[in-house]
Design an enzyme around this catalytic site. Structure first.
Site, PDB file in Angstrom:
ATOM      1  N   TYR A 136       0.839  -1.188   0.000  1.00  0.00           N
ATOM      2  CA  TYR A 136       0.000   0.000   0.000  1.00  0.00           C
ATOM      3  C   TYR A 136       0.881   1.248   0.000  1.00  0.00           C
ATOM      4  CZ  TYR A 136      -3.572   3.339   1.283  1.00  0.00           C
ATOM      5  OH  TYR A 136      -4.428   4.410   1.281  1.00  0.00           O
TER       6      TYR A 136
ATOM      7  N   HIS B 259      -4.885   5.037  -2.786  1.00  0.00           N
ATOM      8  CA  HIS B 259      -6.095   5.825  -3.005  1.00  0.00           C
ATOM      9  C   HIS B 259      -5.717   7.172  -3.603  1.00  0.00           C
ATOM     10  CE1 HIS B 259      -7.465   2.971   0.143  1.00  0.00           C
ATOM     11  NE2 HIS B 259      -8.599   3.040  -0.508  1.00  0.00           N
TER      12      HIS B 259
END
Length: 199
Positions: A111, A155
């Site tokens: 991530y 994101h």
């Protein structure tokens, strides 16, 4: 949450409208590429973590909590989180972590929490080199440390078209579903999950 505000190539995603997660914020500028910089990488440690704070403050519209910096230092893993140096100066950084895939144990993912490049040095390949260095580290360790890692993701704020184009066009990420109200105190507050399957 972290900022990736997944992002963050403080490139702008330089107007920063851009984020990449926990926010990842990526800061990018449009694809106007000048002569590429020859970047060197270095670890983020307790002795130099304040440089990371300065980069994030300059590049992102949000302030990261102290726990973010403590977690990055505690990694002690230059493959995941590192500074980008040019002529001995810190000009950017990438911070990545390994986390379990929701509802898909024991699989994991990389991530991208933040990826940022100071405004004066954007558009010269530093952000690309930072992300590529993380992918190269995965390739080196995919049968060892990252045996269970199956994707990389972050994101990105829905209005951050430059960051979306950067990840999808240059690195082959796919645009996933929109996540509503992901960010606080940022307009628009929604983001997309960008991901790339590694296995």
């Amino acid at each position: 949450r972290h900022h990736h505000l997944l992002a963050f190539f403080c490139w702008h995603l330089a107007t920063i409208q851009s984020p990449f997660s926990l926010y990842t914020v990526s800061s990018f500028q449009p694809y106007t590429m000048r002569k590429a910089l020859k970047i060197e990488f270095g670890p983020i440690t307790e002795d130099n973590v304040e440089q990371l704070r300065k980069v994030n403050t300059a590049c992102f519209p949000i302030q990261y909590q102290e726990t973010f910096y403590k977690d990055v230092v505690a990694q002690q893993n230059e493959g995941l989180s590192k500074f980008a140096y040019w002529n001995g100066l810190v000009i950017g950084a990438v911070c990545t972590r390994v986390e379990d895939l929701p509802d898909n144990a024991p699989n994991q993912r990389l991530y991208v929490m933040t990826c940022a490049v100071l405004a004066a040095y954007r558009g010269r390949g530093a952000g690309s080199q930072l992300i590529q260095s993380v992918l190269d580290y995965y390739e080196k360790e995919k049968d060892g440390e990252f045996n269970n890692v199956v994707e990389i993701c972050l994101h990105v704020q829905i209005s951050n078209n430059d960051a979306i184009k950067f990840y999808t066009g240059r690195f082959g990420f796919e645009q996933g579903p929109m996540v509503e109200n992901y960010y606080r105190r940022i307009d628009p507050p929604h983001c997309y999950l960008l991901y790339k399957k590694l296995k």
